[in-house]
Design a protein around this motif. Sequence first.
Motif, mmCIF file in Angstrom:
data_model
loop_
_atom_site.group_PDB
_atom_site.id
_atom_site.type_symbol
_atom_site.label_atom_id
_atom_site.label_comp_id
_atom_site.label_asym_id
_atom_site.label_seq_id
_atom_site.Cartn_x
_atom_site.Cartn_y
_atom_site.Cartn_z
ATOM 1 N N ASN A 1 -48.371 24.540 -13.325
ATOM 2 C CA ASN A 1 -49.089 23.655 -14.237
ATOM 3 C C ASN A 1 -48.186 22.961 -15.260
ATOM 4 O O ASN A 1 -48.681 22.220 -16.111
ATOM 5 N N SER B 1 -46.062 20.306 -17.017
ATOM 6 C CA SER B 1 -46.141 18.851 -16.875
ATOM 7 C C SER B 1 -44.846 18.142 -17.231
ATOM 8 O O SER B 1 -44.535 17.089 -16.689
ATOM 9 N N ASP B 2 -44.087 18.718 -18.148
ATOM 10 C CA ASP B 2 -42.892 18.020 -18.616
ATOM 11 C C ASP B 2 -41.876 19.048 -19.099
ATOM 12 O O ASP B 2 -42.075 19.686 -20.128
ATOM 13 N N LYS C 1 -50.668 24.778 -33.963
ATOM 14 C CA LYS C 1 -51.457 23.674 -33.410
ATOM 15 C C LYS C 1 -52.897 23.740 -33.911
ATOM 16 O O LYS C 1 -53.510 22.706 -34.198
ATOM 17 N N TYR D 1 -55.187 20.666 -33.326
ATOM 18 C CA TYR D 1 -54.658 20.288 -32.015
ATOM 19 C C TYR D 1 -54.361 18.792 -31.920
ATOM 20 O O TYR D 1 -54.516 18.171 -30.881
ATOM 21 N N GLU E 1 -54.580 16.913 -28.300
ATOM 22 C CA GLU E 1 -54.065 17.557 -27.090
ATOM 23 C C GLU E 1 -55.130 17.602 -25.997
ATOM 24 O O GLU E 1 -56.291 17.918 -26.245
ATOM 25 N N GLY E 2 -54.708 17.258 -24.777
ATOM 26 C CA GLY E 2 -55.611 17.285 -23.639
ATOM 27 C C GLY E 2 -56.418 16.022 -23.455
ATOM 28 O O GLY E 2 -57.140 15.884 -22.461
ATOM 29 N N GLN F 1 -49.861 16.289 -24.515
ATOM 30 C CA GLN F 1 -49.415 17.679 -24.498
ATOM 31 C C GLN F 1 -48.557 17.883 -25.743
ATOM 32 O O GLN F 1 -47.497 17.264 -25.878
ATOM 33 N N GLN G 1 -45.947 19.245 -28.366
ATOM 34 C CA GLN G 1 -44.634 19.873 -28.259
ATOM 35 C C GLN G 1 -44.140 20.281 -29.645
ATOM 36 O O GLN G 1 -44.687 19.857 -30.661
ATOM 37 N N CYS H 1 -46.963 14.957 -30.122
ATOM 38 C CA CYS H 1 -47.237 14.633 -28.727
ATOM 39 C C CYS H 1 -45.942 14.214 -28.049
ATOM 40 O O CYS H 1 -44.940 13.930 -28.714
ATOM 41 N N GLN H 2 -45.957 14.167 -26.727
ATOM 42 C CA GLN H 2 -44.749 13.814 -25.993
ATOM 43 C C GLN H 2 -44.299 12.389 -26.278
ATOM 44 O O GLN H 2 -43.107 12.071 -26.180
#
Length: 242
Positions: free
Chosen positions: A73, A75-76, A137, A142, A151-152, A164, A166, A185-186
Amino acid sequence: MNQEEIFKTFELIVEYHEKYLKGYGVKSIKLKDSKGNYTKDALVLVYLAQNYPNTRVISKAELTEFVRQFYPNVSDVQQARHLSKQGGFNIISGTRGDIGAKIPAGFYQLVDLTTPYPSFKPDRRSGIESASFEELKKEYDYRCATCGSVEGQPHNIRKNEVIQLQEGHMNPALPLEIGNIIPQCQVCNRPDRDRWIYDKTGRVIAVADSDDGKRVVEKYLKKVSQSTKEYFFEFLKKLLRQ
């Protein structure tokens, strides 16, 4: 890589760390966690160290695919960046613009296992316990501290990217730990890297004392007017005389 190759490569890393890197303050990494699973740090470092010392340039996408064999799962994968800047392993990045690195953006290469990453500061840590970051978070509902994306859910502006959160480094000169991280966030964390110093609300309050921070100042001075350049020239002369 199969299990045997992972173990043999990790043993080589441990040997070199004990002989060379430990003396520079580079901390060792664990092959497995308390549940017996490979750690992401170990997987990334082992993959980069394949056939050492004849390492090769490896894309972030390839690293991610390898880690997904053990963490489907994910993602990065961010470990390569943290292993160098915070962990001290001599891994160059095409995206980061490391001096002397002639590799494309989005690619990494392990230079060697005998010298630390050039700008490594021994008091910086590679990360924090995930449970602690989860609590942080929660305090931010979040949301990314910088842009507020949740997030999400899709990013506030880049609707095609799902958020997601970080570990965002507030001050790159200090350890990456609770008290010096904010959830980002990314999108916000990826381009900024070690350029800025943030406050707890996610606002930039200063340029970081780092290689990336220096590049920010250099670009700024190249673009400003002659009068502004002269102002800073006189300011620096006074400052250096103190």
